[in-house]
Design a protein around this motif. Structure first.
Motif, PDB file in Angstrom:
ATOM      1  N   HIS A  79      20.117  26.977 -26.507  1.00 31.65           N
ATOM      2  CA  HIS A  79      20.010  25.811 -27.370  1.00 31.65           C
ATOM      3  C   HIS A  79      21.277  24.970 -27.353  1.00 31.65           C
ATOM      4  O   HIS A  79      21.432  24.062 -28.160  1.00 31.65           O
ATOM      5  N   ARG A  81      23.754  22.093 -26.465  1.00 32.62           N
ATOM      6  CA  ARG A  81      23.650  20.709 -26.023  1.00 32.62           C
ATOM      7  C   ARG A  81      25.053  20.165 -25.771  1.00 32.62           C
ATOM      8  O   ARG A  81      26.001  20.566 -26.444  1.00 32.62           O
ATOM      9  N   ALA A 207      27.205  14.323 -18.935  1.00 33.26           N
ATOM     10  CA  ALA A 207      26.420  14.617 -20.147  1.00 33.26           C
ATOM     11  C   ALA A 207      27.293  14.502 -21.392  1.00 33.26           C
ATOM     12  O   ALA A 207      26.859  13.962 -22.416  1.00 33.26           O
ATOM     13  N   ALA A 211      26.973  11.847 -24.514  1.00 30.05           N
ATOM     14  CA  ALA A 211      27.021  12.247 -25.923  1.00 30.05           C
ATOM     15  C   ALA A 211      28.087  11.443 -26.665  1.00 30.05           C
ATOM     16  O   ALA A 211      27.895  11.043 -27.819  1.00 30.05           O
ATOM     17  N   GLU A 216      20.703   8.042 -26.323  1.00 31.37           N
ATOM     18  CA  GLU A 216      19.470   8.599 -26.872  1.00 31.37           C
ATOM     19  C   GLU A 216      18.567   9.029 -25.732  1.00 31.37           C
ATOM     20  O   GLU A 216      18.541   8.401 -24.668  1.00 31.37           O
ATOM     21  N   THR A 217      17.827  10.087 -25.941  1.00 28.67           N
ATOM     22  CA  THR A 217      16.938  10.608 -24.902  1.00 28.67           C
ATOM     23  C   THR A 217      15.486  10.398 -25.287  1.00 28.67           C
ATOM     24  O   THR A 217      15.137  10.261 -26.457  1.00 28.67           O
ATOM     25  N   ALA A 221      13.172  15.244 -23.270  1.00 26.83           N
ATOM     26  CA  ALA A 221      14.284  15.196 -22.320  1.00 26.83           C
ATOM     27  C   ALA A 221      15.580  15.536 -23.048  1.00 26.83           C
ATOM     28  O   ALA A 221      15.624  15.654 -24.267  1.00 26.83           O
ATOM     29  N   ASP A 222      16.663  15.704 -22.302  1.00 28.09           N
ATOM     30  CA  ASP A 222      17.962  15.922 -22.923  1.00 28.09           C
ATOM     31  C   ASP A 222      19.034  15.256 -22.084  1.00 28.09           C
ATOM     32  O   ASP A 222      18.786  14.752 -20.984  1.00 28.09           O
ATOM     33  N   LEU A 223      20.250  15.233 -22.610  1.00 22.09           N
ATOM     34  CA  LEU A 223      21.342  14.529 -21.947  1.00 22.09           C
ATOM     35  C   LEU A 223      21.694  15.155 -20.607  1.00 22.09           C
ATOM     36  O   LEU A 223      22.078  14.447 -19.673  1.00 22.09           O
ATOM     37  N   ASP A 225      19.630  16.604 -18.545  1.00 24.11           N
ATOM     38  CA  ASP A 225      18.602  16.126 -17.615  1.00 24.11           C
ATOM     39  C   ASP A 225      18.954  14.729 -17.105  1.00 24.11           C
ATOM     40  O   ASP A 225      18.904  14.452 -15.897  1.00 24.11           O
TER      41      ASP A 225
END
Length: 263
Positions: A79, A81, A207, A211, A216-217, A221-223, A225
């Motif tokens: 988890h 980030r 990434a 941040a 914003e994703t 999705a995430d940063l 990615d």
């Protein structure tokens, strides 16, 4: 002084324990390769396959118990980030907290990148990220808290891009993650491994830059990615920039463009 020594010992101990865990997983019975070859006359060498299988099952049981114990840990690496440069590179009495957050996050994000790239690698060392953090403070301290950081949007992105470039250079210099290709998988294995290292390590820096910029994703999705896709699309520019006489200067406009479009 004692606190710093104990922290270094703790990092090295964690890396050693992870190395032991990695070795255990390689010797699970369900990961075992073909049996030992027979000796002339059809005799089986010692230890017998049955004994080897018994040991493998014992190792598997221990590994399963360790995996079950990991599920009880409140904070799971899955988890993690990427967080901002301000979180990782704090000043004053919070420097150690920032360093802990940096090496922990980078460790799990690096493993995530290796999985995404399906890349073989030497065991990831958390101590390597501690060295990168120290190098950033030592060599790029002037970039971490620049004057006029919020003077304007363009200047704000330029400052983040320069930090992203500096972190990318330090990651590639220290190589806390060393991805590798199987022998004979490419005509120029060294060149291919260098490009793979860029595609695994540079997204970690980008990434964190995203941040820092408040990107914003999209849902799902995430940063990381976003950063991985962006770096992959610009490898033709990023790789030559990393080899330049002044890689930070060459990488900064590339990252500024990416951050501007992705934030």
């Amino acid at each position: 002084m004692l606190r710093e020594i104990s922290e270094e010992v703790r990092i090295n101990l964690k890396d050693r324990l992870r190395g032991v865990r990695d070795a255990i997983r390689r010797h699970r019975h369900d990961n075992a390769g073909p049996g030992l070859p027979s000796l002339p006359g059809g005799r089986t060498p010692f230890p017998l396959p049955e004994i080897e299988g018994l040991i493998g099952r014992a190792v598997s049981a221990f590994d399963d118990a360790m995996s079950m114990a990991e599920t009880l840990v409140p904070l799971d690496g899955g988890h993690v980030r990427p967080r901002s440069f301000a979180t990782y590179f704090r000043s004053g009495g919070e420097t150690l907290e920032g360093e802990r957050a940096f090496r922990r996050d980078m460790y799990y994000l690096a493993r995530s990148m290796l999985t995404r790239r399906k890349a073989a690698a030497d065991p990831v060392q958390e101590a390597g990220f501690a060295a990168v953090h120290a190098a950033m403070l030592r060599r790029h301290g002037d970039l971490l808290h620049p004057a006029g950081y919020e003077a304007g949007d363009t200047q704000f992105i330029a400052g983040i891009a320069q930090l992203c470039a500096a972190l990318s250079v330090e990651l590639l210099r220290a190589r806390p993650v060393r991805p590798r290709l199987p022998e004979g998988s490419a005509a120029n294995v060294l060149e291919a491994e260098n490009m793979l290292a860029v595609s695994v390590l540079v997204p970690l820096a980008l990434a964190s830059a995203l941040a820092s910029a408040g990107a914003e994703t999209e849902p799902g999705a995430d940063l990381l990615d976003m950063a991985a896709i962006a770096v992959e699309a610009r490898l033709d520019r990023i790789v030559p920039a990393c080899r330049a006489a002044d890689p930070v200067a060459e990488l900064t406009p590339i990252f500024a463009m990416l951050i501007f479009h992705l934030r």
